[in-house]
Write a protein that holds these residues in place. Structure first.
Motif, short mmCIF file in Angstrom:
data_model
loop_
_atom_site.label_atom_id
_atom_site.label_comp_id
_atom_site.label_asym_id
_atom_site.label_seq_id
_atom_site.Cartn_x
_atom_site.Cartn_y
_atom_site.Cartn_z
N ILE A 82 0.82 -1.21 0.00
CA ILE A 82 0.00 0.00 0.00
C ILE A 82 0.85 1.26 0.00
O ILE A 82 0.58 2.21 -0.75
N PHE A 83 1.89 1.29 0.85
CA PHE A 83 2.67 2.52 1.06
C PHE A 83 4.12 2.42 0.61
O PHE A 83 4.84 3.42 0.66
N ASN A 84 4.58 1.21 0.25
CA ASN A 84 6.01 0.96 0.04
C ASN A 84 6.80 1.33 1.29
O ASN A 84 7.90 1.87 1.22
N ASP A 85 6.22 1.00 2.46
CA ASP A 85 6.85 1.33 3.74
C ASP A 85 6.33 0.35 4.79
O ASP A 85 5.17 0.44 5.21
N ALA A 86 7.19 -0.58 5.19
CA ALA A 86 6.78 -1.62 6.13
C ALA A 86 6.53 -1.09 7.53
O ALA A 86 5.93 -1.78 8.37
N SER A 87 6.98 0.13 7.81
CA SER A 87 6.80 0.68 9.16
C SER A 87 5.42 1.29 9.37
O SER A 87 5.06 1.60 10.52
N LYS A 88 4.66 1.44 8.31
CA LYS A 88 3.36 2.10 8.44
C LYS A 88 2.28 1.10 8.85
O LYS A 88 1.26 0.92 8.18
N VAL A 89 2.52 0.45 9.97
CA VAL A 89 1.59 -0.51 10.54
C VAL A 89 1.43 -0.23 12.02
O VAL A 89 2.42 0.01 12.72
N ARG A 90 0.20 -0.23 12.49
CA ARG A 90 -0.06 -0.21 13.94
C ARG A 90 -0.62 -1.57 14.32
O ARG A 90 -1.61 -2.02 13.75
N TYR A 91 0.03 -2.23 15.28
CA TYR A 91 -0.37 -3.58 15.68
C TYR A 91 -1.31 -3.51 16.89
O TYR A 91 -1.01 -2.85 17.88
N VAL A 92 -2.44 -4.20 16.77
CA VAL A 92 -3.43 -4.22 17.85
C VAL A 92 -3.54 -5.66 18.34
O VAL A 92 -4.05 -6.53 17.62
N PRO A 93 -3.06 -5.96 19.55
CA PRO A 93 -3.20 -7.31 20.09
C PRO A 93 -4.67 -7.64 20.35
O PRO A 93 -5.39 -6.82 20.92
N THR A 94 -5.10 -8.81 19.90
CA THR A 94 -6.50 -9.21 20.09
C THR A 94 -6.57 -10.61 20.68
O THR A 94 -5.83 -11.51 20.26
N THR A 95 -7.47 -10.81 21.62
CA THR A 95 -7.69 -12.14 22.19
C THR A 95 -8.64 -12.91 21.29
O THR A 95 -9.25 -12.37 20.37
N ALA A 96 -8.77 -14.20 21.57
CA ALA A 96 -9.68 -15.03 20.78
C ALA A 96 -11.11 -14.52 20.88
O ALA A 96 -11.90 -14.65 19.94
N GLN A 97 -11.47 -13.92 22.01
CA GLN A 97 -12.85 -13.48 22.22
C GLN A 97 -13.17 -12.17 21.49
O GLN A 97 -14.30 -11.98 21.05
N VAL A 98 -12.21 -11.27 21.35
CA VAL A 98 -12.52 -9.95 20.80
C VAL A 98 -12.05 -9.77 19.37
O VAL A 98 -12.34 -8.75 18.74
N ARG A 99 -11.31 -10.73 18.81
CA ARG A 99 -10.69 -10.53 17.49
C ARG A 99 -11.72 -10.23 16.40
O ARG A 99 -11.50 -9.35 15.56
N PHE A 100 -12.86 -10.96 16.40
CA PHE A 100 -13.83 -10.74 15.33
C PHE A 100 -14.56 -9.41 15.50
O PHE A 100 -14.81 -8.70 14.53
N THR A 101 -14.87 -9.06 16.74
CA THR A 101 -15.53 -7.78 17.01
C THR A 101 -14.62 -6.62 16.61
O THR A 101 -15.09 -5.61 16.06
N ALA A 102 -13.33 -6.76 16.87
CA ALA A 102 -12.38 -5.70 16.51
C ALA A 102 -12.38 -5.45 15.00
O ALA A 102 -12.30 -4.30 14.55
N LEU A 103 -12.48 -6.51 14.23
CA LEU A 103 -12.50 -6.36 12.77
C LEU A 103 -13.86 -5.85 12.30
O LEU A 103 -13.94 -4.95 11.45
N GLN A 104 -14.94 -6.41 12.83
CA GLN A 104 -16.28 -5.99 12.43
C GLN A 104 -16.51 -4.50 12.68
O GLN A 104 -17.13 -3.80 11.87
N SER A 105 -16.02 -4.00 13.80
CA SER A 105 -16.28 -2.61 14.21
C SER A 105 -15.37 -1.61 13.51
O SER A 105 -15.59 -0.41 13.60
#
Length: 349
Positions: A82-105
């Motif tokens: 997308i950016f030609n820049d691997a640093s342009k990522v923010r990582y969000v740790p997700t548990t098994a319970q919240v991972r789908f909600t995090a993506l849906q929202s």
């Protein structure tokens, strides 16, 4: 007058509702179809990637807080596309319970988080699996001191398992079919689950083989733990995106296929720049953007795979760098041209 009075009251009610809405705290929202995830990412200037809370070899922050691992490399590869820049990522740790909600929202743009592709998840969550980037299966780990040689020796055992996962259901199905009695120790957080096993609160720990290998490798004495030979399920793991955004799903899918194709044609981080100008093989020329303008079809630069491969390496390089050290063999994750290998990419044309 009555009509006017009703109209005025309705207008005042609507105005009050709008005022209350404007005063409410802002909530994360998924991009609309008109906008699209790719456009939203570009406008924001950062890819937001949902990952595990910490799984050795797959996604884990190091002592400097830098995320590394197999899944993390896919986040970096997508950011490069997308950016030609691997640093342009923010990582969000997700548990098994919240991972789908995090993506849906819309809290995250994509999940690269050892998630099993199942029919119910594919149809009922409003999410799509673009590809399978790791073929796995569920197993069991025990302490070597327990002298357990087979999962069938676990009759009457206590077994640590995470709730809200395919792992929990597979365990129950397998035990029923094998006529094995067990007591589940159900703990939500991965770290707490592992800690309970290590502390002796359960006789065995069950999850995907990759997770067992990661947990074992993280211990001070890895050889004190044994992964039993039985594999009780199929666990095709892959990234997840929101349903209905085919443009972004295509990009995620072909990032994976590009990494596979690069390994197939022996295009590596070390030689990709040279091959992008000298290789005469038609398939490689298309992969590396010299012909066909395939990147443009995906909404990215035509040299997107050159940029990705020189940053992350090909699929095999990523696997060797992150998963071989924790004791995982290629197995079904070898290329299709290798006996037993399942990793296969459609043609770049």
């Amino acid at each position: 007058m009555t009509f006017f009075g009703h109209t005025l009251k309705a207008g005042l009610r609507a105005l009050a509702a709008l005022t209350a809405l404007a005063a409410a705290p802002a909530m994360a929202q998924a991009p609309t179809q008109a906008t699209g995830t790719l456009d939203a990412i570009r406008a924001r200037g950062t890819l937001i990637c949902g990952v595990n809370t910490g799984l050795a070899g797959f996604a884990q922050p190091n002592s400097q807080g830098v995320w590394t691992g197999f899944d993390v490399e896919y986040c970096r590869a997508l950011a490069v596309a997308i950016f030609n820049d691997a640093s342009k990522v923010r990582y969000v740790p997700t548990t098994a319970q919240v991972r789908f909600t995090a993506l849906q929202s819309g809290e995250v743009d994509v999940l690269f988080r050892n998630t099993t592709w199942t029919l119910s998840r594919d149809t009922s969550l409003g999410l799509d699996f673009p590809a399978i980037n790791f073929y796995d299966g569920q197993g069991f780990m025990v302490k070597r001191s327990a002298n357990v040689a087979s999962a069938r020796d676990l009759d009457g055992a206590t077994i640590c398992v995470q709730p809200g996962t395919t792992t929990e259901q597979n365990l129950a199905d397998w035990a029923r079919g094998a006529r094995i009695r067990f007591t589940p120790v159900v703990i939500e957080r991965l770290e707490d689950n592992i800690a309970a096993y290590l502390a002796g609160r359960c006789d065995a720990y069950t999850t995907d083989i990759s997770g067992l290998a990661a947990t074992r490798a993280a211990q001070s004495q890895p050889n004190d733990h044994v992964i039993l030979p039985e594999v009780i399920s199929k666990e095709p793991l892959g990234p997840l995106v929101r349903h209905g955004d085919q443009r972004f799903a295509d990009l995620v899918r072909w990032v994976h296929f590009g990494l596979i194709t690069a390994e197939e044609f022996e295009v590596t981080a070390a030689n990709v720049v040279q091959l992008s100008t000298t290789d005469t093989r038609p398939d490689v020329q298309r992969l590396l953007g010299r012909t066909s303008e395939l990147g443009q079809m995906l909404g990215v630069d035509n040299r997107w795979m050159v940029n990705i491969i020189r940053t992350t390496g090909n699929y095999g390089e990523i696997f060797t760098r992150h998963l071989t050290p924790i004791g995982l063999q290629r197995g079904p994750n070898a290329l299709w041209s290798t006996p037993g290998g399942l990793q296969y990419a459609p043609p770049f044309r």
